[in-house]
Design a protein around this motif. Structure first.
Motif, PDB file in Angstrom:
ATOM      1  N   ASN A 110       0.824  -1.214   0.000  1.00 25.85           N
ATOM      2  CA  ASN A 110       0.000   0.000   0.000  1.00 25.85           C
ATOM      3  C   ASN A 110       0.858   1.263   0.000  1.00 25.85           C
ATOM      4  O   ASN A 110       0.577   2.232   0.690  1.00 25.85           O
ATOM      5  CB  ASN A 110      -0.964   0.006   1.187  1.00 25.85           C
TER       6      ASN A 110
ATOM      7  N   GLN B 241       1.735 -13.023  -0.492  1.00 25.14           N
ATOM      8  CA  GLN B 241       0.281 -13.185  -0.478  1.00 25.14           C
ATOM      9  C   GLN B 241      -0.140 -14.091   0.675  1.00 25.14           C
ATOM     10  O   GLN B 241      -1.123 -13.822   1.363  1.00 25.14           O
ATOM     11  CB  GLN B 241      -0.182 -13.780  -1.822  1.00 25.14           C
TER      12      GLN B 241
ATOM     13  N   HIS C  12       0.328 -11.964   3.963  1.00 25.31           N
ATOM     14  CA  HIS C  12      -0.620 -10.869   4.167  1.00 25.31           C
ATOM     15  C   HIS C  12      -2.075 -11.275   3.958  1.00 25.31           C
ATOM     16  O   HIS C  12      -2.976 -10.515   4.298  1.00 25.31           O
ATOM     17  CB  HIS C  12      -0.273  -9.691   3.246  1.00 25.31           C
ATOM     18  N   GLY C  13      -2.306 -12.445   3.386  1.00 22.77           N
ATOM     19  CA  GLY C  13      -3.670 -12.916   3.202  1.00 22.77           C
ATOM     20  C   GLY C  13      -4.413 -12.171   2.113  1.00 22.77           C
ATOM     21  O   GLY C  13      -3.844 -11.397   1.358  1.00 22.77           O
ATOM     22  N   GLU C  14      -5.702 -12.407   2.048  1.00 23.85           N
ATOM     23  CA  GLU C  14      -6.559 -11.815   1.025  1.00 23.85           C
ATOM     24  C   GLU C  14      -7.243 -10.560   1.571  1.00 23.85           C
ATOM     25  O   GLU C  14      -8.455 -10.467   1.595  1.00 23.85           O
ATOM     26  CB  GLU C  14      -7.606 -12.845   0.574  1.00 23.85           C
ATOM     27  N   THR C  15      -6.449  -9.591   2.002  1.00 22.93           N
ATOM     28  CA  THR C  15      -7.009  -8.394   2.630  1.00 22.93           C
ATOM     29  C   THR C  15      -7.248  -7.267   1.643  1.00 22.93           C
ATOM     30  O   THR C  15      -7.756  -6.219   2.017  1.00 22.93           O
ATOM     31  CB  THR C  15      -6.074  -7.884   3.741  1.00 22.93           C
ATOM     32  N   GLY C  16      -6.840  -7.445   0.386  1.00 22.47           N
ATOM     33  CA  GLY C  16      -6.992  -6.379  -0.592  1.00 22.47           C
ATOM     34  C   GLY C  16      -5.834  -5.398  -0.588  1.00 22.47           C
ATOM     35  O   GLY C  16      -5.880  -4.376  -1.257  1.00 22.47           O
ATOM     36  N   ASP C  17      -4.773  -5.695   0.182  1.00 18.26           N
ATOM     37  CA  ASP C  17      -3.590  -4.839   0.193  1.00 18.26           C
ATOM     38  C   ASP C  17      -2.906  -4.889  -1.168  1.00 18.26           C
ATOM     39  O   ASP C  17      -2.906  -5.912  -1.841  1.00 18.26           O
ATOM     40  CB  ASP C  17      -2.593  -5.299   1.267  1.00 18.26           C
TER      41      ASP C  17
END
Length: 56
Positions: free
Chosen positions: A14, A37, A40-45
């Motif tokens: 970001n 990925q 940080h996972g699927e957070t939309g970052d």
């Protein structure tokens, strides 16, 4: 078990500069992005400017 090497991944999350260490097989940008990925996972970052190099 496959041989891995410790790499440092420099990237922006970001727009903020960050770095992580990861055990990767080949050290390609695609492999590094997959590791980030997962971290940080699927957070939309937004992950950008990924650079991979061997850790000292």
């Amino acid at each position: 078990m496959a041989q891995t090497t410790k790499y440092v991944i420099k990237y922006k999350l970001n727009g903020e500069r960050r770095f992580e260490f990861a055990q990767l097989r080949t050290g390609t940008e695609e492999e590094a992005r997959a590791a980030l990925q997962e971290l940080h996972g699927e957070t939309g970052d937004v992950i950008s400017e990924v650079k991979v190099s061997k850790a000292l």
